[in-house]
Scaffold this motif. Structure first.
Motif, PDB file in Angstrom:
ATOM      1  N   LEU A   1       0.970  -0.828  -0.220  1.00 11.57           N
ATOM      2  CA  LEU A   1       0.404  -0.090   0.084  1.00 11.57           C
ATOM      3  C   LEU A   1       1.086   1.518  -0.129  1.00 11.57           C
ATOM      4  O   LEU A   1       1.543   1.382   0.669  1.00 11.57           O
ATOM      5  CB  LEU A   1      -0.737  -0.003   0.684  1.00 11.57           C
ATOM      6  N   SER A   2       0.513   2.052  -0.810  1.00 16.17           N
ATOM      7  CA  SER A   2       1.171   3.260  -0.717  1.00 16.17           C
ATOM      8  C   SER A   2       0.204   3.985  -0.091  1.00 16.17           C
ATOM      9  O   SER A   2      -1.092   5.246  -0.405  1.00 16.17           O
ATOM     10  CB  SER A   2       1.591   4.520  -2.069  1.00 16.17           C
ATOM     11  N   VAL A   3       0.852   5.491   1.054  1.00 13.96           N
ATOM     12  CA  VAL A   3      -0.068   5.850   2.075  1.00 13.96           C
ATOM     13  C   VAL A   3       0.722   7.284   2.022  1.00 13.96           C
ATOM     14  O   VAL A   3       1.496   7.531   2.203  1.00 13.96           O
ATOM     15  CB  VAL A   3      -0.014   4.702   3.392  1.00 13.96           C
ATOM     16  N   SER A   4      -0.219   8.332   1.906  1.00 13.60           N
ATOM     17  CA  SER A   4      -0.212   9.442   1.848  1.00 13.60           C
ATOM     18  C   SER A   4       0.510   9.853   3.405  1.00 13.60           C
ATOM     19  O   SER A   4      -0.198   9.475   3.918  1.00 13.60           O
ATOM     20  CB  SER A   4      -1.407  10.424   1.313  1.00 13.60           C
ATOM     21  N   VAL A   5       0.642  10.974   3.322  1.00 19.24           N
ATOM     22  CA  VAL A   5       2.008  11.295   5.305  1.00 19.24           C
ATOM     23  C   VAL A   5       0.792  11.599   5.568  1.00 19.24           C
ATOM     24  O   VAL A   5       0.795  11.574   7.009  1.00 19.24           O
ATOM     25  CB  VAL A   5       2.392  12.652   4.384  1.00 19.24           C
ATOM     26  N   GLY A   6      -0.370  12.175   5.479  1.00 19.31           N
ATOM     27  CA  GLY A   6      -1.271  12.329   6.596  1.00 19.31           C
ATOM     28  C   GLY A   6      -2.398  11.729   6.980  1.00 19.31           C
ATOM     29  O   GLY A   6      -3.598  11.752   7.490  1.00 19.31           O
ATOM     30  N   ALA A   7      -2.814  10.402   6.001  1.00 21.04           N
ATOM     31  CA  ALA A   7      -3.126   9.011   6.275  1.00 21.04           C
ATOM     32  C   ALA A   7      -3.516   8.551   7.938  1.00 21.04           C
ATOM     33  O   ALA A   7      -1.616   8.143   7.927  1.00 21.04           O
ATOM     34  CB  ALA A   7      -3.544   8.318   4.984  1.00 21.04           C
ATOM     35  N   SER A   8      -3.792   7.353   8.089  1.00 17.50           N
ATOM     36  CA  SER A   8      -3.930   6.536   9.107  1.00 17.50           C
ATOM     37  C   SER A   8      -3.009   5.120   8.310  1.00 17.50           C
ATOM     38  O   SER A   8      -4.371   4.735   8.105  1.00 17.50           O
ATOM     39  CB  SER A   8      -4.651   7.076  10.355  1.00 17.50           C
ATOM     40  N   GLU A   9      -2.383   4.602   8.791  1.00 18.79           N
ATOM     41  CA  GLU A   9      -1.700   3.448   8.109  1.00 18.79           C
ATOM     42  C   GLU A   9      -2.849   2.307   8.260  1.00 18.79           C
ATOM     43  O   GLU A   9      -3.598   1.484   7.951  1.00 18.79           O
ATOM     44  CB  GLU A   9      -0.729   3.097   8.549  1.00 18.79           C
ATOM     45  N   ALA A  10      -3.000   2.364   9.814  1.00 15.39           N
ATOM     46  CA  ALA A  10      -4.070   1.427  10.706  1.00 15.39           C
ATOM     47  C   ALA A  10      -5.411   1.673  10.245  1.00 15.39           C
ATOM     48  O   ALA A  10      -6.408   0.231   9.768  1.00 15.39           O
ATOM     49  CB  ALA A  10      -3.812   1.833  12.508  1.00 15.39           C
ATOM     50  N   THR A  11      -6.106   2.295  10.098  1.00 15.54           N
ATOM     51  CA  THR A  11      -7.766   2.630   9.643  1.00 15.54           C
ATOM     52  C   THR A  11      -7.313   2.192   8.088  1.00 15.54           C
ATOM     53  O   THR A  11      -8.166   1.488   7.824  1.00 15.54           O
ATOM     54  CB  THR A  11      -7.895   4.834   9.428  1.00 15.54           C
ATOM     55  N   VAL A  12      -5.698   2.952   7.505  1.00 14.60           N
ATOM     56  CA  VAL A  12      -6.410   2.241   5.664  1.00 14.60           C
ATOM     57  C   VAL A  12      -6.597   0.721   6.336  1.00 14.60           C
ATOM     58  O   VAL A  12      -7.178  -0.036   5.493  1.00 14.60           O
ATOM     59  CB  VAL A  12      -5.537   2.562   5.583  1.00 14.60           C
ATOM     60  N   VAL A  13      -5.667  -0.135   6.650  1.00 12.03           N
ATOM     61  CA  VAL A  13      -5.184  -1.594   7.021  1.00 12.03           C
ATOM     62  C   VAL A  13      -6.248  -2.185   7.320  1.00 12.03           C
ATOM     63  O   VAL A  13      -6.866  -3.548   6.742  1.00 12.03           O
ATOM     64  CB  VAL A  13      -4.138  -1.674   7.825  1.00 12.03           C
ATOM     65  N   ASP A  14      -7.146  -1.665   8.537  1.00  4.97           N
ATOM     66  CA  ASP A  14      -8.367  -1.895   8.981  1.00  4.97           C
ATOM     67  C   ASP A  14      -9.458  -1.352   8.199  1.00  4.97           C
ATOM     68  O   ASP A  14     -10.582  -3.288   8.357  1.00  4.97           O
ATOM     69  CB  ASP A  14      -8.724  -1.148  10.134  1.00  4.97           C
ATOM     70  N   GLY A  15      -9.713  -1.205   7.202  1.00  5.72           N
ATOM     71  CA  GLY A  15     -10.530  -0.489   6.372  1.00  5.72           C
ATOM     72  C   GLY A  15     -10.522  -1.303   5.324  1.00  5.72           C
ATOM     73  O   GLY A  15     -11.752  -2.901   4.702  1.00  5.72           O
ATOM     74  N   LEU A  16      -9.719  -1.707   5.149  1.00  2.00           N
ATOM     75  CA  LEU A  16      -9.515  -3.000   4.272  1.00  2.00           C
ATOM     76  C   LEU A  16      -9.768  -4.311   4.725  1.00  2.00           C
ATOM     77  O   LEU A  16     -10.485  -5.348   3.784  1.00  2.00           O
ATOM     78  CB  LEU A  16      -7.913  -2.923   3.231  1.00  2.00           C
ATOM     79  N   ALA A  17      -8.974  -4.889   5.269  1.00  3.17           N
ATOM     80  CA  ALA A  17      -9.375  -5.819   6.199  1.00  3.17           C
ATOM     81  C   ALA A  17     -10.887  -6.247   6.172  1.00  3.17           C
ATOM     82  O   ALA A  17     -11.328  -7.791   6.436  1.00  3.17           O
ATOM     83  CB  ALA A  17      -8.785  -5.776   7.624  1.00  3.17           C
ATOM     84  N   GLY A  18     -11.644  -5.320   7.444  1.00  4.33           N
ATOM     85  CA  GLY A  18     -13.383  -5.693   7.274  1.00  4.33           C
ATOM     86  C   GLY A  18     -13.809  -5.653   5.743  1.00  4.33           C
ATOM     87  O   GLY A  18     -14.280  -6.648   5.902  1.00  4.33           O
ATOM     88  N   HIS A  19     -13.119  -5.061   4.524  1.00  3.76           N
ATOM     89  CA  HIS A  19     -14.003  -4.935   3.753  1.00  3.76           C
ATOM     90  C   HIS A  19     -13.452  -6.737   3.238  1.00  3.76           C
ATOM     91  O   HIS A  19     -14.181  -7.479   2.484  1.00  3.76           O
ATOM     92  CB  HIS A  19     -13.143  -4.524   2.085  1.00  3.76           C
ATOM     93  N   LEU A  20     -12.351  -7.057   2.916  1.00  2.00           N
ATOM     94  CA  LEU A  20     -11.764  -8.670   2.686  1.00  2.00           C
ATOM     95  C   LEU A  20     -12.910  -9.171   3.600  1.00  2.00           C
ATOM     96  O   LEU A  20     -13.126 -10.875   3.193  1.00  2.00           O
ATOM     97  CB  LEU A  20     -10.611  -9.239   2.735  1.00  2.00           C
ATOM     98  N   ALA A  21     -12.803  -9.331   5.053  1.00  2.00           N
ATOM     99  CA  ALA A  21     -13.650 -10.409   6.155  1.00  2.00           C
ATOM    100  C   ALA A  21     -14.964 -10.196   5.670  1.00  2.00           C
ATOM    101  O   ALA A  21     -15.782 -11.752   6.022  1.00  2.00           O
ATOM    102  CB  ALA A  21     -13.665  -9.856   6.974  1.00  2.00           C
TER     103      ALA A  21
END
Length: 533
Positions: free
Chosen positions: A361-381
């Motif tokens: 994943l390419s995450v912008s400087v102002g974004a939260s990595e944990a929020t992005v990963v958890d959102g992706l994980a929720g979609h997959l689950a």
């Protein structure tokens, strides 16, 4: 869409003027009329088709009760819509009771016309209504075909197809995969509350022998996606009543549109996945290459002023990992990851490697990595049972190999039967993470063999299960009764086998250092056996 029923026909002016009186089969007045026949033959039954309405004056019928019963039975056997008899020619004021009783017993609508009428006028009026109905049906079906033809020209995606189904069908629509998991849905005009409740188990009970069928129990119109034996999912439309032909056309054209999109998407994805795989391999071997950075930017993966997170997505069960319905489960995971990353609005490189899906994943400087990963994980689950290994955030491009390696290390270290939450990080795997990092190191392999070979040899020679007994003890270090229960052994039997383990090893299991050493060896052995060749 309204259809011409016996009840509706009674309201047609030319029939209403004939003074119709329903004598039998009132519960079946909702039967659909497909055509109308005027006849005086008593053996017309074999010449009729289902849904034909029969007009008669009765002059050709006999008064014999057996003959009247047989006449009614022949119409019921032909599945006639009903029987209308004009009074005044054969029977002046009332029809024979035997005929009325027979029609009632057979649930065949019987109507007496008290006034003289022109059968030709009735036939014309009913026929015009039927033709109008058929023209309306053809127009509705044609509109469905035109709508989906236009969608195919624009290469509409699944969401657009589902929204079109909802608009044309006026009902909720669900797209599910071959395991009955909801991939997407669009709510109907009414409240969807309860429509998706307990969906997987309800879906599993629905059998659709034909390509499209109506399930009365759930009130679903179900259309199979893909050819028989290689179905990759189903399209389900809310349909409390039997589906009309236009709704069936909507379902089947939608299924064809989804299949077409899947085919085109696969062709596009093959090139994209190959590009992503090449970029991931290159970033692991030479992350500082300027030309590689340019290739990443051109592929829609920004690398300047970004942070990076490596993930490895693995199917939790063997069935998920090896299922192949239309396309492999790994391909389904890849598609789900791509869809999830798109929803999170985060650029991602996605590629399949040995049944795992590797992601950067390419995450912008102002974004939260944990929020992005958890959102992706929720979609997959919501679509798959998966384990997701996550590496630590890479603050620079030079750290990309490290985050990808850590993600692989984490997913390899997650123990079987781990908690069902999908996301695991280095903090979650502890000793297992360290042992996984050693991988195929010969020194670790020799250590495992030294610790466990005596028990392996004894089990192989005597058919015992001492290695399993030791494993159970170390997994339940504070409760020997729980260890015994896990092997379905009584406590005395379990203790006896523990003593035999000590005899074979020549050591006492109450030695803390020995137990730690054996436990490390067992974990390393388990990880080695799970590691793909």
């Amino acid at each position: 869409m309204p259809v011409l029923t016996v009840a509706a026909a009674l309201a047609i002016p030319v029939i209403r003027a004939a003074g119709p009186v329903v004598l039998a089969g009132k519960a079946q007045l909702g039967r659909r009329i497909r055509w109308v026949h005027a006849t005086e033959l008593d053996d017309i039954g074999p010449l009729l088709r289902a849904g034909d309405l029969v007009l008669s004056t009765g002059v050709g019928l006999q008064d014999d009760e057996r003959a009247l019963t047989d006449f009614a039975a022949s119409l019921a056997e032909a599945d006639a819509a009903g029987l209308m008899i004009e009074l005044g020619r054969r029977w002046r004021t009332r029809l024979p009771q035997r005929l009325v009783s027979a029609c009632e017993e057979l649930s065949l609508p019987l109507v007496a016309l008290r006034h003289e009428s022109r059968f030709a006028a009735i036939t014309q009026a009913v026929g015009e209504r039927i033709v109008d109905e058929q023209l309306t049906l053809l127009r509705d079906v044609e509109r469905v075909h035109e709508t989906f033809t236009e969608l195919s020209f624009t290469q509409a995606g699944p969401r657009e197809v589902l929204e079109t189904v909802q608009r044309l069908g006026g009902a909720a629509v669900v797209l599910e995969n071959d395991q009955g998991r909801v991939l997407d849905y669009v709510a109907g005009p009414g409240d969807l509350s309860g429509f998706l409740d307990d969906w997987p188990s309800r879906s599993a009970r629905v059998r659709s022998p034909n390509r499209t069928s109506w399930d009365e129990a759930n009130g679903w119109l179900v259309t199979r996606l893909g050819p028989p034996g290689r179905s990759w999912g189903r399209l389900v439309i809310e349909a409390p009543a039997p589906a009309t032909p236009p709704l069936v056309a909507v379902a089947e054209r939608a299924a064809a549109a989804l299949a077409q999109h899947r085919l085109h998407a696969r062709d596009r994805d093959n090139l994209t996945r190959r590009t992503h795989h090449e970029l991931l391999v290159a970033l692991q071997s030479d992350p500082g290459s300027a030309s590689l950075h340019q290739r990443c930017e051109l592929a829609g993966f920004p690398v300047h002023r970004r942070r990076f997170v490596g993930l490895v997505v693995r199917a939790r069960t063997v069935q998920e990992a090896t299922s192949a319905a239309g396309r492999s489960a790994s391909e389904e995971l890849v598609a789900a990851v791509v869809s999830g990353a798109s929803q999170q609005r985060v650029p991602a490189l996605v590629a399949e490697t040995d049944h795992d899906v590797r992601v950067l994943l390419s995450v912008s400087v102002g974004a939260s990595e944990a929020t992005v990963v958890d959102g992706l994980a929720g979609h997959l689950a919501r679509q798959h049972e998966v384990v997701i290994g996550v590496g630590r955030t890479a603050p620079t491009r030079d750290d990309i190999p490290r985050t990808l390696l850590e993600a692989q290390q984490v997913v390899d270290a997650v123990p079987e039967g781990a908690p069902t939450h999908p996301v695991h990080r280095l903090d979650d795997v502890h000793l297992r993470g360290l042992l996984t990092l050693f991988g195929d190191d010969d020194r670790l392999r020799l250590f495992v063999d030294r610790e466990l070979d005596p028990l392996r040899a004894h089990d192989a020679e005597h058919g015992t299960d001492l290695l399993d007994v030791l494993r159970a003890l170390l997994r339940h270090p504070t409760a020997k009764s729980a260890a015994a229960d896990s092997l379905h052994l009584s406590r005395p039997a379990f203790y006896a086998r523990l003593r035999r383990v000590e005899e074979v090893l020549g050591l006492r299991l109450d030695d803390a250092d020995l137990r730690t050493s054996l436990h490390v060896a067992l974990i390393a052995d388990e990880l080695a056996r799970r590691r793909p060749p």
